[in-house]
Motif scaffolding. Sequence first.
Motif, short mmCIF file in Angstrom:
data_model
loop_
_atom_site.label_atom_id
_atom_site.label_comp_id
_atom_site.label_asym_id
_atom_site.label_seq_id
_atom_site.Cartn_x
_atom_site.Cartn_y
_atom_site.Cartn_z
N THR A 1 5.71 6.74 -2.05
CA THR A 1 6.57 5.83 -1.30
C THR A 1 5.70 4.69 -0.81
OG1 THR A 1 8.01 7.62 -0.60
CG2 THR A 1 8.10 5.59 0.70
N PHE A 2 6.12 3.47 -1.13
CA PHE A 2 5.38 2.28 -0.76
C PHE A 2 6.08 1.60 0.41
CE2 PHE A 2 4.62 3.16 -5.19
CZ PHE A 2 3.25 3.06 -5.28
N ASN A 3 5.33 1.36 1.47
CA ASN A 3 5.83 0.63 2.63
C ASN A 3 4.97 -0.62 2.77
OD1 ASN A 3 7.92 2.45 3.77
ND2 ASN A 3 6.19 3.85 3.81
N VAL A 4 5.60 -1.77 2.65
CA VAL A 4 4.87 -3.04 2.67
C VAL A 4 5.46 -3.94 3.74
CG1 VAL A 4 4.17 -5.05 1.31
CG2 VAL A 4 4.37 -2.81 0.21
N GLU A 5 4.60 -4.50 4.57
CA GLU A 5 5.02 -5.50 5.55
C GLU A 5 4.64 -6.87 5.00
OE1 GLU A 5 4.41 -6.71 10.20
OE2 GLU A 5 4.27 -4.60 9.61
N VAL A 6 5.62 -7.74 4.93
CA VAL A 6 5.44 -9.07 4.35
C VAL A 6 5.72 -10.12 5.42
CG1 VAL A 6 6.21 -10.68 2.56
CG2 VAL A 6 6.21 -8.22 2.10
N THR A 7 4.77 -11.04 5.61
CA THR A 7 5.04 -12.19 6.47
C THR A 7 5.44 -13.33 5.56
OG1 THR A 7 3.40 -11.43 8.07
CG2 THR A 7 4.10 -13.73 8.23
N LEU A 8 6.71 -13.73 5.67
CA LEU A 8 7.29 -14.76 4.82
C LEU A 8 6.73 -16.14 5.17
CD1 LEU A 8 10.95 -13.44 5.02
CD2 LEU A 8 9.36 -13.16 3.13
N LEU B 1 -2.91 -0.07 1.32
CA LEU B 1 -2.86 -1.00 0.20
C LEU B 1 -3.55 -2.29 0.64
CD1 LEU B 1 0.87 -0.55 -0.86
CD2 LEU B 1 -1.16 0.40 -2.00
N LYS B 2 -4.54 -2.71 -0.13
CA LYS B 2 -5.25 -3.95 0.18
C LYS B 2 -4.89 -4.97 -0.88
CE LYS B 2 -8.95 -1.42 2.31
NZ LYS B 2 -9.20 -1.59 3.63
N PHE B 3 -4.05 -5.93 -0.50
CA PHE B 3 -3.54 -6.91 -1.44
C PHE B 3 -4.52 -8.05 -1.66
CE2 PHE B 3 0.29 -4.75 -0.12
CZ PHE B 3 1.00 -4.67 -1.30
N LYS B 4 -4.61 -8.47 -2.91
CA LYS B 4 -5.45 -9.59 -3.31
C LYS B 4 -4.52 -10.69 -3.83
CE LYS B 4 -9.11 -10.72 -6.59
NZ LYS B 4 -10.09 -10.19 -7.52
N GLU B 5 -4.70 -11.89 -3.32
CA GLU B 5 -3.87 -13.01 -3.77
C GLU B 5 -4.33 -13.49 -5.14
OE1 GLU B 5 -2.30 -16.42 -1.18
OE2 GLU B 5 -3.94 -17.34 -2.32
N ILE B 6 -3.39 -13.65 -6.05
CA ILE B 6 -3.67 -14.16 -7.39
C ILE B 6 -2.89 -15.47 -7.54
CG2 ILE B 6 -3.48 -13.73 -9.87
CD1 ILE B 6 -5.33 -11.72 -8.55
N ARG B 7 -3.59 -16.53 -7.93
CA ARG B 7 -2.96 -17.83 -8.17
C ARG B 7 -3.15 -18.20 -9.63
NH1 ARG B 7 -1.50 -21.20 -4.00
NH2 ARG B 7 -1.81 -20.27 -1.95
N GLU B 8 -2.05 -18.46 -10.30
CA GLU B 8 -2.07 -18.93 -11.68
C GLU B 8 -1.21 -20.18 -11.74
OE1 GLU B 8 -2.75 -15.06 -14.46
OE2 GLU B 8 -0.68 -15.49 -13.88
N GLY B 9 -1.85 -21.33 -11.75
CA GLY B 9 -1.10 -22.59 -11.69
C GLY B 9 -0.38 -22.66 -10.36
N GLU C 1 1.70 -13.30 3.57
CA GLU C 1 0.71 -12.31 3.99
C GLU C 1 1.35 -10.94 3.84
OE1 GLU C 1 -0.96 -12.97 7.85
OE2 GLU C 1 -1.07 -15.13 7.51
N MET C 2 0.54 -9.96 3.43
CA MET C 2 1.11 -8.62 3.29
C MET C 2 0.07 -7.53 3.47
SD MET C 2 2.31 -8.96 -0.61
CE MET C 2 3.15 -10.47 -0.16
N SER C 3 0.58 -6.39 3.91
CA SER C 3 -0.23 -5.19 4.04
C SER C 3 0.72 -4.02 3.82
CB SER C 3 -0.87 -5.11 5.43
OG SER C 3 0.13 -5.05 6.42
N GLY C 4 0.14 -2.85 3.58
CA GLY C 4 1.03 -1.72 3.37
C GLY C 4 0.31 -0.42 3.14
N THR C 5 1.11 0.59 2.82
CA THR C 5 0.59 1.92 2.54
C THR C 5 1.35 2.54 1.37
OG1 THR C 5 2.12 2.96 4.09
CG2 THR C 5 -0.08 2.39 4.94
N ALA C 6 0.70 3.49 0.74
CA ALA C 6 1.32 4.33 -0.28
C ALA C 6 1.20 5.76 0.21
CB ALA C 6 0.63 4.17 -1.62
N THR C 7 2.32 6.49 0.25
CA THR C 7 2.34 7.84 0.80
C THR C 7 2.91 8.79 -0.24
OG1 THR C 7 2.71 6.89 2.99
CG2 THR C 7 3.14 9.25 2.74
#
Length: 150
Positions: A126-133, A100-108, A85-91
């Motif tokens: 500057t991109f700040n992204v929070e990622v839930t691993l 930043l609104k992320f869209k999940e892309i699945r290819e295989g 899961e991820m969310s973020g901003t561009a400043t």
Amino acid sequence: MKRILVAAASVVLLFLSIGAAAQQARTIKSYTDFGDYRVVYSVFNSDFIQPEIAQQYQLVRAKDRAYVNVSVVKKEGGARGLSAEMSGTATNLIQQSRPLKFKEIREGDAVYYLAPLRFEDEETLTFNVEVTLPNGKSEKISFRRKLDRG
């Protein structure tokens, strides 16, 4: 004549050292490790996406559009992206921020996340992204890129 040759050799050495420094400056780290996981990120102009791929995933292509691409892989031998899961901003440089609104892309078996972004020519962001691993732990990455409409 000898003085001209020495001057010419000096100029050549100067250009070679500048070229080596410029080549080294182009090496940009594009991942961050968190335990067993590696978060890989990039930003690219939307023109990089082939028209048929853009249509398939409903991605907009335009001169003033870029995509932030983030994927999570296993650090050891992980070529395939994992769900996260991820969310973020561009400043920008004057501290104007946009989400930043992320869209999940699945290819295989591959999974990655794209966030569309409008930008001004030669804008530094500057991109700040929070990622839930995949293990549930939240981590933050931050990176800066200069975008141009080239």
